[in-house]
Design an enzyme around this catalytic site. Sequence first.
Site, PDB file in Angstrom:
ATOM      1  N   TYR A 286      32.961 -52.133 -35.610  1.00  0.00           N
ATOM      2  CA  TYR A 286      32.694 -51.142 -36.660  1.00  0.00           C
ATOM      3  C   TYR A 286      31.566 -50.347 -35.839  1.00  0.00           C
ATOM      4  CZ  TYR A 286      34.488 -54.519 -40.432  1.00  0.00           C
ATOM      5  OH  TYR A 286      35.171 -54.999 -41.347  1.00  0.00           O
TER       6      TYR A 286
ATOM      7  N   PRO B  25      36.129 -49.837 -48.851  1.00  0.00           N
ATOM      8  CA  PRO B  25      36.682 -51.058 -48.030  1.00  0.00           C
ATOM      9  C   PRO B  25      35.820 -51.612 -47.032  1.00  0.00           C
ATOM     10  CG  PRO B  25      37.657 -48.612 -47.769  1.00  0.00           C
ATOM     11  CD  PRO B  25      36.570 -48.695 -48.789  1.00  0.00           C
TER      12      PRO B  25
ATOM     13  N   HIS C  17      39.407 -65.109 -36.657  1.00  0.00           N
ATOM     14  CA  HIS C  17      38.416 -64.150 -36.017  1.00  0.00           C
ATOM     15  C   HIS C  17      37.245 -64.912 -36.415  1.00  0.00           C
ATOM     16  CE1 HIS C  17      40.180 -59.985 -35.225  1.00  0.00           C
ATOM     17  NE2 HIS C  17      41.347 -60.989 -34.586  1.00  0.00           N
TER      18      HIS C  17
ATOM     19  N   TYR D 181      30.255 -61.427 -45.102  1.00  0.00           N
ATOM     20  CA  TYR D 181      31.524 -61.107 -44.714  1.00  0.00           C
ATOM     21  C   TYR D 181      32.601 -62.289 -44.652  1.00  0.00           C
ATOM     22  CZ  TYR D 181      34.645 -58.332 -41.675  1.00  0.00           C
ATOM     23  OH  TYR D 181      35.590 -57.745 -41.251  1.00  0.00           O
TER      24      TYR D 181
ATOM     25  N   LYS E 140      36.350 -56.385 -48.952  1.00  0.00           N
ATOM     26  CA  LYS E 140      36.299 -57.425 -49.920  1.00  0.00           C
ATOM     27  C   LYS E 140      37.118 -57.265 -51.150  1.00  0.00           C
ATOM     28  CE  LYS E 140      32.942 -59.765 -48.545  1.00  0.00           C
ATOM     29  NZ  LYS E 140      33.637 -60.641 -47.459  1.00  0.00           N
TER      30      LYS E 140
HETATM   31  P1  RFL Z   1      47.217 -54.095 -56.479  1.00  0.00           P
HETATM   32  O1  RFL Z   1      47.370 -54.527 -55.043  1.00  0.00           O
HETATM   33  O2  RFL Z   1      46.611 -52.669 -56.794  1.00  0.00           O
HETATM   34  O3  RFL Z   1      48.076 -54.619 -57.088  1.00  0.00           O
HETATM   35  C1  RFL Z   1      48.274 -53.980 -58.700  1.00  0.00           C
HETATM   36  C2  RFL Z   1      49.797 -54.055 -59.030  1.00  0.00           C
HETATM   37  O4  RFL Z   1      49.986 -53.734 -60.304  1.00  0.00           O
HETATM   38  C3  RFL Z   1      51.288 -52.753 -60.380  1.00  0.00           C
HETATM   39  N1  RFL Z   1      50.912 -51.815 -61.630  1.00  0.00           N
HETATM   40  C4  RFL Z   1      51.784 -52.177 -62.814  1.00  0.00           C
HETATM   41  N2  RFL Z   1      52.640 -53.010 -63.106  1.00  0.00           N
HETATM   42  C5  RFL Z   1      53.145 -52.930 -64.350  1.00  0.00           C
HETATM   43  N3  RFL Z   1      52.672 -52.232 -65.544  1.00  0.00           N
HETATM   44  C6  RFL Z   1      51.639 -51.157 -65.024  1.00  0.00           C
HETATM   45  N4  RFL Z   1      51.384 -50.433 -66.160  1.00  0.00           N
HETATM   46  C7  RFL Z   1      50.978 -51.300 -64.069  1.00  0.00           C
HETATM   47  N5  RFL Z   1      50.104 -50.740 -63.308  1.00  0.00           N
HETATM   48  C8  RFL Z   1      49.980 -50.914 -62.190  1.00  0.00           C
HETATM   49  C9  RFL Z   1      50.994 -51.973 -59.128  1.00  0.00           C
HETATM   50  O5  RFL Z   1      52.118 -51.296 -59.090  1.00  0.00           O
HETATM   51  C10 RFL Z   1      50.568 -52.913 -58.247  1.00  0.00           C
HETATM   52  O6  RFL Z   1      51.826 -53.650 -57.471  1.00  0.00           O
HETATM   53  O7  RFL Z   1      45.712 -55.048 -57.196  1.00  0.00           O
HETATM   54  P2  RFL Z   1      45.185 -56.393 -56.918  1.00  0.00           P
HETATM   55  O8  RFL Z   1      46.426 -57.291 -56.907  1.00  0.00           O
HETATM   56  O9  RFL Z   1      43.909 -56.491 -57.803  1.00  0.00           O
HETATM   57  O10 RFL Z   1      44.696 -56.461 -55.273  1.00  0.00           O
HETATM   58  C11 RFL Z   1      43.606 -55.916 -54.875  1.00  0.00           C
HETATM   59  C12 RFL Z   1      43.694 -55.275 -53.383  1.00  0.00           C
HETATM   60  O11 RFL Z   1      45.086 -54.647 -53.356  1.00  0.00           O
HETATM   61  C13 RFL Z   1      42.629 -54.236 -53.086  1.00  0.00           C
HETATM   62  O12 RFL Z   1      41.786 -54.913 -53.406  1.00  0.00           O
HETATM   63  C14 RFL Z   1      42.828 -54.503 -51.532  1.00  0.00           C
HETATM   64  O13 RFL Z   1      43.677 -53.844 -50.983  1.00  0.00           O
HETATM   65  C15 RFL Z   1      41.452 -53.646 -51.028  1.00  0.00           C
HETATM   66  N6  RFL Z   1      41.230 -53.484 -49.370  1.00  0.00           N
HETATM   67  C16 RFL Z   1      40.845 -54.660 -48.736  1.00  0.00           C
HETATM   68  N7  RFL Z   1      40.626 -55.940 -49.385  1.00  0.00           N
HETATM   69  C17 RFL Z   1      40.377 -56.830 -48.465  1.00  0.00           C
HETATM   70  O14 RFL Z   1      39.890 -57.907 -49.171  1.00  0.00           O
HETATM   71  N8  RFL Z   1      40.097 -56.708 -47.202  1.00  0.00           N
HETATM   72  C18 RFL Z   1      40.418 -55.488 -46.547  1.00  0.00           C
HETATM   73  O15 RFL Z   1      40.286 -55.710 -45.327  1.00  0.00           O
HETATM   74  C19 RFL Z   1      40.689 -54.376 -47.377  1.00  0.00           C
HETATM   75  N9  RFL Z   1      41.025 -53.209 -46.658  1.00  0.00           N
HETATM   76  C20 RFL Z   1      41.545 -52.368 -48.926  1.00  0.00           C
HETATM   77  C21 RFL Z   1      41.440 -52.212 -47.312  1.00  0.00           C
HETATM   78  C22 RFL Z   1      42.077 -51.151 -49.570  1.00  0.00           C
HETATM   79  C23 RFL Z   1      42.279 -50.054 -49.184  1.00  0.00           C
HETATM   80  N10 RFL Z   1      42.646 -49.052 -49.660  1.00  0.00           N
HETATM   81  C24 RFL Z   1      44.096 -48.441 -49.530  1.00  0.00           C
HETATM   82  C25 RFL Z   1      42.241 -48.982 -51.189  1.00  0.00           C
HETATM   83  C26 RFL Z   1      41.743 -51.044 -47.002  1.00  0.00           C
HETATM   84  C27 RFL Z   1      42.190 -50.070 -47.508  1.00  0.00           C
HETATM   85  C28 RFL Z   1      42.454 -48.841 -46.704  1.00  0.00           C
HETATM   86  C1  PHB Z   2      41.863 -53.386 -42.372  1.00  0.00           C
HETATM   87  O1  PHB Z   2      42.424 -53.891 -41.128  1.00  0.00           O
HETATM   88  O2  PHB Z   2      42.685 -52.692 -43.012  1.00  0.00           O
HETATM   89  C2  PHB Z   2      40.366 -53.467 -42.706  1.00  0.00           C
HETATM   90  C3  PHB Z   2      39.663 -54.133 -41.706  1.00  0.00           C
HETATM   91  C4  PHB Z   2      38.277 -54.519 -42.053  1.00  0.00           C
HETATM   92  C5  PHB Z   2      37.846 -53.705 -43.139  1.00  0.00           C
HETATM   93  C6  PHB Z   2      38.492 -52.659 -44.037  1.00  0.00           C
HETATM   94  C7  PHB Z   2      39.734 -52.723 -43.693  1.00  0.00           C
HETATM   95  O3  PHB Z   2      36.410 -53.682 -43.371  1.00  0.00           O
END
Ligand code: RFL
Ligand code: PHB
Length: 393
Positions: free
Chosen positions: A201, A293, A72, A385, A297
């Site tokens: 957005y 979110p 993108h 971004y 990042k």
């Molecule tokens: P995770 O993915 O939460 O993984 C942590 C893992 O640790 C396990 N765990 C344990 N395992 C063993 N013993 C324990 N005591 C444990 N406690 C926990 C868990 O089961 C899990 O498997 O953390 P990590 O690896 O640091 O990754 C971070 C990302 O997942 C997170 O920052 C992103 O998803 C945030 N996020 C986004 N980030 C982006 O860069 N671009 C995006 O577009 C974006 N969109 C989003 C998002 C997060 C969202 N939510 C649901 C919070 C959109 C949403 C809606």
């Molecule tokens: C997503 O596709 O989950 C998403 C994309 C952009 C954002 C946050 C979440 O800023």
Amino acid sequence: MRTTVGIIGAGPAGLLLARLLHLRGVDSVVLEARDRAYCEQRQRAGILEQGTADVLRAAGAGARMDREGLPHNGIELRFDGRRHRIDFPSLTGGRAVTVYPQTEVVKDLIALRLAEGGPLFFEAEALAVEDAESPSPRVRYRHEGGERQLECDYVVACDGSWGVGRSAFPAGTARVFERGYPYAWLGVLAETPPSSAELVYARHERGFALLSMRSLELSRLYLQVPAGTDAARWSDEAVWDELDHRTGTPGAGRLERGPITSRSVTAMRSLVHEPMRYGNLFLAGDAAHIVPPTGAKGLNLAVGDVVAFARGLAHERRTGSSRHLDAYSELCLRRVWQAERFSYSLTTVLHRDPEGTEFDDRLQLARLDRIATARSAATHLAENYTGLPFPLD
Ligand code: RFL
Ligand code: PHB
């Protein structure tokens, strides 16, 4: 069991770290509390910064991303009946982002780990990190009905925002900086092609809306809702009507509707745990910091942290100097705070604060107007971004 690096958590941070260490000849063990299907299906991020995609490629984990991911080159801002496109490459010297779901990144990294034969235990829950300050920290964990110990030279807690890593810092050795927001995101997955080629957005008097995607067949859509909203209270029709209402502008057309296959509400918060290291225990990813979110990042910050750790450890092995590893927390936190700043700023310019005044509304519109009319402001958005440089780049 003994290993050089004990990794808690098989999210993007833990899995990528295991892969980076393997490529540098360092052994590690990954402990994951949940089962494989759960890890592979958790709906979360969708946007990979340029640097994240490059790291995945260099780690041999980019083949499917390059085939199936969607490059993108921009995003669209909608506000006050206007549409404005931000073109990333022309503002950043050629940088862009890739739409490739976190679920797929995780699947690719799990497959690589299992293929290389590195230990990765599912349903192995870490209970505590012990002796973190000593040269041989241990992870106490539960697996197959019994309690076990993993002895390590280093422990990296990649265990997300509710893990055990943070709690191993003794009282008084860390500070947490935190901020909540009076709104949340209702996120849905819909079986319908994205109605626009790039992410949209939208800032609207009724609240923020985001049109994103997972593929050319699957849309990912978000609506700002009050904190504490029950997702079940929104009918599919109400979701589509509200998305249409908030994103509609003259010439934009109605959204293509389709079956909604999942829905959830995500709270919004900002959090930084300082420092990110205590003795030989390191925190990485969501275990150390949370961003709302809006700026996409979170996953990208997690990648930056584990790249810094892997580079620091490799440097120590190669030269005998722990200089880079010693600077881990400081290097990561500089980038983390930049992402906190960007995520906060994008969140507050696009969301409707229920306590906000008409003055605040006017200020939001002025900030967006500036992005739409001043190249310097658009450049600032595009640079952040598409991603600031990783530590030790
Ligand atoms: P995770 O993915 O939460 O993984 C942590 C893992 O640790 C396990 N765990 C344990 N395992 C063993 N013993 C324990 N005591 C444990 N406690 C926990 C868990 O089961 C899990 O498997 O953390 P990590 O690896 O640091 O990754 C971070 C990302 O997942 C997170 O920052 C992103 O998803 C945030 N996020 C986004 N980030 C982006 O860069 N671009 C995006 O577009 C974006 N969109 C989003 C998002 C997060 C969202 N939510 C649901 C919070 C959109 C949403 C809606
Ligand atoms: C997503 O596709 O989950 C998403 C994309 C952009 C954002 C946050 C979440 O800023």
